[in-house]
Design a protein around this motif. Structure first.
Motif, PDB file in Angstrom:
ATOM      1  N   GLY A  64       0.835  -1.199   0.000  1.00  0.00           N
ATOM      2  CA  GLY A  64       0.000   0.000   0.000  1.00  0.00           C
ATOM      3  C   GLY A  64       0.869   1.247   0.000  1.00  0.00           C
ATOM      4  N   THR A  65       1.965   1.189   0.734  1.00  0.00           N
ATOM      5  CA  THR A  65       2.894   2.320   0.774  1.00  0.00           C
ATOM      6  C   THR A  65       3.381   2.645  -0.640  1.00  0.00           C
ATOM      7  N   ASP A  66       3.755   1.601  -1.377  1.00  0.00           N
ATOM      8  CA  ASP A  66       4.233   1.827  -2.747  1.00  0.00           C
ATOM      9  C   ASP A  66       3.121   2.341  -3.655  1.00  0.00           C
ATOM     10  N   SER A  67       1.885   1.939  -3.386  1.00  0.00           N
ATOM     11  CA  SER A  67       0.791   2.439  -4.238  1.00  0.00           C
ATOM     12  C   SER A  67       0.691   3.960  -4.089  1.00  0.00           C
ATOM     13  N   LEU A  68       0.936   4.464  -2.884  1.00  0.00           N
ATOM     14  CA  LEU A  68       0.926   5.920  -2.662  1.00  0.00           C
ATOM     15  C   LEU A  68       2.137   6.576  -3.329  1.00  0.00           C
ATOM     16  N   LEU A  69       3.292   5.940  -3.113  1.00  0.00           N
ATOM     17  CA  LEU A  69       4.548   6.477  -3.653  1.00  0.00           C
ATOM     18  C   LEU A  69       4.471   6.595  -5.181  1.00  0.00           C
ATOM     19  N   TYR A  88      -4.022  12.392  11.163  1.00  0.00           N
ATOM     20  CA  TYR A  88      -4.524  11.212  11.891  1.00  0.00           C
ATOM     21  C   TYR A  88      -4.728  10.094  10.885  1.00  0.00           C
ATOM     22  N   THR A  89      -3.663   9.338  10.661  1.00  0.00           N
ATOM     23  CA  THR A  89      -3.658   8.258   9.673  1.00  0.00           C
ATOM     24  C   THR A  89      -2.459   7.376   9.969  1.00  0.00           C
ATOM     25  N   PHE A  90      -2.372   6.245   9.247  1.00  0.00           N
ATOM     26  CA  PHE A  90      -1.167   5.429   9.361  1.00  0.00           C
ATOM     27  C   PHE A  90       0.008   6.212   8.764  1.00  0.00           C
ATOM     28  N   PHE A  91       1.182   5.993   9.299  1.00  0.00           N
ATOM     29  CA  PHE A  91       2.358   6.787   8.935  1.00  0.00           C
ATOM     30  C   PHE A  91       2.616   6.854   7.430  1.00  0.00           C
ATOM     31  N   ALA A  92       2.323   5.747   6.730  1.00  0.00           N
ATOM     32  CA  ALA A  92       2.702   5.646   5.308  1.00  0.00           C
ATOM     33  C   ALA A  92       2.137   6.779   4.452  1.00  0.00           C
ATOM     34  N   THR A  93       0.973   7.297   4.814  1.00  0.00           N
ATOM     35  CA  THR A  93       0.358   8.350   3.993  1.00  0.00           C
ATOM     36  C   THR A  93       1.315   9.542   3.869  1.00  0.00           C
ATOM     37  N   PRO A 152      -6.930  12.460   0.707  1.00  0.00           N
ATOM     38  CA  PRO A 152      -7.859  12.108   1.793  1.00  0.00           C
ATOM     39  C   PRO A 152      -7.671  10.630   2.133  1.00  0.00           C
ATOM     40  N   VAL A 153      -7.866  10.308   3.405  1.00  0.00           N
ATOM     41  CA  VAL A 153      -7.675   8.919   3.859  1.00  0.00           C
ATOM     42  C   VAL A 153      -9.021   8.369   4.327  1.00  0.00           C
ATOM     43  N   HIS A 154      -9.433   7.250   3.758  1.00  0.00           N
ATOM     44  CA  HIS A 154     -10.709   6.646   4.169  1.00  0.00           C
ATOM     45  C   HIS A 154     -10.441   5.747   5.378  1.00  0.00           C
ATOM     46  N   GLU A 178      -6.789   8.966  -3.412  1.00  0.00           N
ATOM     47  CA  GLU A 178      -7.521   8.436  -2.261  1.00  0.00           C
ATOM     48  C   GLU A 178      -6.656   7.387  -1.577  1.00  0.00           C
ATOM     49  N   ASP A 179      -6.355   7.606  -0.311  1.00  0.00           N
ATOM     50  CA  ASP A 179      -5.713   6.540   0.455  1.00  0.00           C
ATOM     51  C   ASP A 179      -6.849   5.642   0.949  1.00  0.00           C
ATOM     52  N   ALA A 180      -7.115   4.609   0.144  1.00  0.00           N
ATOM     53  CA  ALA A 180      -8.202   3.671   0.465  1.00  0.00           C
ATOM     54  C   ALA A 180      -7.616   2.361   0.990  1.00  0.00           C
ATOM     55  N   CYS A 181      -6.416   2.445   1.554  1.00  0.00           N
ATOM     56  CA  CYS A 181      -5.718   1.239   2.018  1.00  0.00           C
ATOM     57  C   CYS A 181      -6.543   0.448   3.025  1.00  0.00           C
ATOM     58  N   GLN A 182      -7.421   1.133   3.771  1.00  0.00           N
ATOM     59  CA  GLN A 182      -8.245   0.431   4.770  1.00  0.00           C
ATOM     60  C   GLN A 182      -9.683   0.276   4.289  1.00  0.00           C
ATOM     61  N   ALA A 183      -9.946   0.545   3.018  1.00  0.00           N
ATOM     62  CA  ALA A 183     -11.356   0.727   2.640  1.00  0.00           C
ATOM     63  C   ALA A 183     -11.786  -0.015   1.368  1.00  0.00           C
ATOM     64  N   PHE A 202      -4.604   0.967  -2.489  1.00  0.00           N
ATOM     65  CA  PHE A 202      -5.038  -0.115  -1.590  1.00  0.00           C
ATOM     66  C   PHE A 202      -3.844  -0.882  -1.040  1.00  0.00           C
ATOM     67  N   SER A 203      -4.051  -1.415   0.150  1.00  0.00           N
ATOM     68  CA  SER A 203      -3.046  -2.281   0.772  1.00  0.00           C
ATOM     69  C   SER A 203      -3.636  -3.673   0.942  1.00  0.00           C
ATOM     70  N   PHE A 204      -2.820  -4.677   0.713  1.00  0.00           N
ATOM     71  CA  PHE A 204      -3.233  -6.067   0.995  1.00  0.00           C
ATOM     72  C   PHE A 204      -2.442  -6.635   2.162  1.00  0.00           C
ATOM     73  N   PHE A 205      -1.981  -5.755   3.039  1.00  0.00           N
ATOM     74  CA  PHE A 205      -1.306  -6.211   4.261  1.00  0.00           C
ATOM     75  C   PHE A 205      -2.196  -7.277   4.912  1.00  0.00           C
ATOM     76  N   PRO A 206      -1.598  -8.341   5.470  1.00  0.00           N
ATOM     77  CA  PRO A 206      -2.423  -9.475   5.931  1.00  0.00           C
ATOM     78  C   PRO A 206      -3.610  -9.128   6.819  1.00  0.00           C
ATOM     79  N   SER A 207      -3.521  -8.058   7.613  1.00  0.00           N
ATOM     80  CA  SER A 207      -4.631  -7.741   8.524  1.00  0.00           C
ATOM     81  C   SER A 207      -5.754  -6.931   7.863  1.00  0.00           C
ATOM     82  N   LYS A 208      -5.567  -6.566   6.604  1.00  0.00           N
ATOM     83  CA  LYS A 208      -6.621  -5.790   5.932  1.00  0.00           C
ATOM     84  C   LYS A 208      -7.830  -6.689   5.647  1.00  0.00           C
ATOM     85  N   ASN A 209      -8.987  -6.068   5.344  1.00  0.00           N
ATOM     86  CA  ASN A 209     -10.191  -6.884   5.056  1.00  0.00           C
ATOM     87  C   ASN A 209      -9.904  -7.879   3.929  1.00  0.00           C
TER      88      ASN A 209
END
Ligand SMILES: Cc1ncc(COP(=O)(O)O)c(C=O)c1O
Length: 393
Positions: A64-69, A88-93, A152-154, A178-183, A202-209
């Motif tokens: 997800g970090t690279d998707s933003l980068l 107020y977001t995860f650091f990567a944004t 904006p971060v969702h 859109e930082d939709a990493c959690q959405a 988007f992020s596919f980090f293991p804990s994501k939905n």
């Protein structure tokens, strides 16, 4: 003390048990093929996520970090530029902005949904614009940074007010990432999170939905030109083999990750619905117990479908509640204990703690409860009863 009911924050084992065979055969197929990078699995996943979100282009990347980068770089963000986002977001944004030599500029969140407050964005853009519109570019204050984009971060699985943000973006001719990493799966006025801005990340980090068996990410866009740029940027800016017209990254999604994610994607809607049901149970339980003076359940804002990546309450004596629940075998987490404008690495940005009071307050008052789809009725009941017992003490 040992407790008969234990409630972890997330139980990936429980999910895995339901899809184990399919995951094994998908991974075996990749191993048999011995094709590990950017093959059929990634191409198919890109197509499936694009369809899921109703956008024409999706580009699989390493995180997800690279998707933003990559999105930022594709929009030409670099040294001397600034990008507006929330603290107020995860650091990567903000980290992605900074890693390109650009400056994160923060605007505060609105306190109910925890997302970028369009009024705060408006006041930042109109204030700066009036003072410093140079050569038709928005120049930030004395620092001279040119504002190049808005992120904006969702947060927690609910969309920002995208109509308001998009109107402002158009007015100032600024692209939106859109930082939709959690959405993934969240909806705003009938449109999928990540499909509204110039880029969706988007992020596919293991804990994501929708989580992989390691790191992974995806970029969405409706622009063919931006999609082409993002595709080049994920392979060192290579247009033809060993010919580079721009400098990019090594950021590809692995075939094994894509294969695992393709097994999980058809379950995503049901998993998100189960999260929503759990959230409903908690909110109802908190309201019915008469502890609303101490605990505020998360708000579901109008025109939005929340996917409850996290169920985050705002509460009195947050730290005490967290240790009480911990002693009872209930795992919780603070997302995020320090607002980004107060992080050591951003002190040079020269913000004061009270510049963003809602972000600061959220970092001190919020607590995420376990909301994963496989929670049992007994576990949910135990969580609510324990919270009620804490405030009833
Ligand atoms: C809001 C937000 N942005 C960016 C990221 C970065 O994603 P990743 O961990 O896949 O690099 C995450 C995920 O952790 C996130 O929650």
């Amino acid at each position: 003390m040992e407790h008969t009911v234990k409630v972890p924050l997330l139980d990936l084992q429980a999910q895995y048990k339901t899809i184990q065979e399919d995951v094994h055969s998908a991974v075996s197929e990749v191993l048999e093929s011995q094709r590990f990078i950017l093959g059929d699995q990634v191409a198919s996943l890109e197509k499936e996520i694009a369809e899921f979100c109703n956008v024409p282009f999706a580009i699989g990347v390493a995180s997800g970090t690279d998707s933003l980068l990559i999105s930022l770089k594709a929009l030409g963000v670099g040294a001397g530029d600034a990008v507006v986002t929330v603290p107020y977001t995860f650091f990567a944004t903000a980290g992605a902005i900074s890693n390109l030599g650009a400056r994160p500029i923060f605007v505060d969140i609105e306190p109910r949904g925890f997302e970028m407050d369009p009024e705060k964005l408006d006041s930042f853009l109109s204030r700066e614009c009036r003072v410093r519109l140079k050569d038709n570019k928005l120049v930030h204050d004395a620092s001279g940074f040119v504002v190049k984009a808005i992120i904006p971060v969702h947060l927690f699985g609910q969309c920002t007010d995208m109509d308001e943000i998009s109107t402002l973006a158009q007015q100032y001719d600024l692209p939106i990432i859109e930082d939709a990493c959690q959405a993934l799966g969240a909806v705003y006025k009938g449109r999928a999170a990540g499909s509204i801005g110039d880029f969706g990340c988007f992020s596919f980090f293991p804990s994501k939905n929708l989580g992989g068996a390691g790191d992974g990410g995806m970029i969405l866009t409706s622009s063919e030109e931006l999609a082409t740029k993002a595709r080049f940027l994920r392979v060192h800016g290579e247009r033809d083999r060993y010919y580079h017209s721009i400098v990019g990254f090594n950021s590809r999604l692995d075939e094994i990750q894509a294969a695992v994610l393709r097994v999980k994607l058809p379950h995503l809607r049901a998993w998100s619905e189960a999260r929503c049901k759990n959230a409903e149970y908690y909110s109802h339980g908190i309201e019915a117990a008469g502890i609303s003076a101490f605990v505020t359940p998360p708000a579901i804002l109008p025109d939005r479908t929340h996917i409850f990546h996290q169920y985050v309450i705002r509460c009195e004596k947050r730290n005490d509640l967290q240790s009480y629940l911990n002693d009872k075998g209930i795992d919780t987490k603070v997302y995020y204990p320090v607002s980004l404008h107060e992080q050591d690495c951003f002190l040079s940005l020269d913000y004061n703690q009270d510049d963003f009071p809602h972000s600061h307050a959220a970092s001190k008052e919020t607590l995420a409860l376990p909301v994963y789809p496989e929670l049992t009725a007994e576990q949910k009941q135990y969580v609510v009863e324990s919270i009620v017992a804490f405030y009833g003490k």
